[in-house]
Motif scaffolding. Structure first.
Motif: not given
Length: 198
Positions: A53-77
Motif C-alpha cells: 500500500d505504501a509503495f502504491q501510494a508513493a507511485r501515485d504521487g502521494a506526499d510523505e504525510a499521506a503515505i505515513q498516515q496510510n502506513v499508520m492505518s495499515g498498522m491498525g489493521n
C-alpha cells in the motif's frame, strides 16, 4: 520425537495416566514451532500488505504525510489481524496442551487441578486480549506521525496501562515450565505406572 507428538495428538482428551518429561517437552516444542510459523506467516502477510500500500501510494504521487498516515492505518489493521490471530492460536494451543500438561503433572505426582489453574489463567488472558483489540486499533489510528516525541509519550503511557494484563499472560507459561521440568516420580504412583520415554 514424532512418537511423542503422535501420542499427545491421539490423547487430546485423555487426562488420566502419566507422560514423561521427554514426551511432554517434545510435544511442547512441536506446538511452539507451529505457533511461531503461524505468527511469522501472519506477520509477513500483514506487513507485506502495508508495504505494498505504501509503495502504491508513493507511485501515485502521494506526499510523505499521506503515505505515513496510510502506513499508520495499515498498522491498525495489522494489529487487529495479529491480535485476533494470537487469540485464536493461544486458545487452540491451550486446548492442545491441557491434557498433556495434566498427564505430566501426574508423572511428577502432582494433582491435575494445577493444569486447570494454568488453563483458567490463560483463558482469562485471552479474554483480556479480546477486550483490548478495538482500543489498540483506535489508539494506533490516533497516533500523529508528524510529532514523534508526542507519539513516543503516548505509546509509553499506553504500554504502562496494559502492563498488568501482559504480566498475567506469563503466569500460565511459568506454571508449565516449572511443573514441566519437575522430576518424575520413580516407579508407579497413584496416577498409574511409570510412562515410557518417547
Amino acid at each position: 520425537m514424532f512418537e511423542a507428538i503422535r501420542h499427545n495428538l491421539t490423547n487430546l482428551a485423555n487426562i488420566s495416566g502419566r507422560d514423561s518429561r521427554s514426551t511432554f517437552w517434545f510435544y511442547l516444542l512441536f506446538l511452539a514451532i507451529v505457533y511461531a510459523l503461524f505468527s511469522f506467516g501472519l506477520s509477513i502477510v500483514a506487513g507485506g500488505a502495508i508495504a505494498v500500500d505504501a509503495f502504491q501510494a508513493a507511485r501515485d504521487g502521494a506526499d510523505e504525510a499521506a503515505i505515513q498516515q496510510n502506513v499508520m492505518s495499515g498498522m491498525g489493521n495489522m494489529i487487529r489481524i495479529s491480535m485476533w490471530g494470537s487469540v485464536i492460536m493461544s486458545f487452540l494451543m491451550t486446548m492442545l496442551l491441557a491434557a498433556s500438561f495434566t498427564r505430566r503433572l501426574h508423572d511428577s505426582n502432582k494433582p491435575g487441578w494445577i493444569a486447570g489453574v494454568a488453563v483458567g489463567l490463560q483463558l482469562l488472558s485471552v479474554a483480556l486480549t479480546i477486550g483490548m483489540i478495538g482500543e489498540m486499533v483506535s489508539f494506533v489510528g490516533s497516533l500523529k506521525t508528524e510529532d514523534p516525541t508526542a507519539m513516543q509519550v503516548a505509546v509509553q503511557a499506553h504500554r504502562t496501562k496494559y502492563a498488568l494484563s501482559g504480566l498475567l499472560s506469563w503466569v500460565p507459561i511459568l506454571l508449565v515450565i516449572v511443573f514441566g521440568i519437575w522430576p518424575s516420580s520413580d516407579g508407579d504412583n497413584i496416577y498409574g505406572p511409570e510412562p515410557e520415554h518417547l
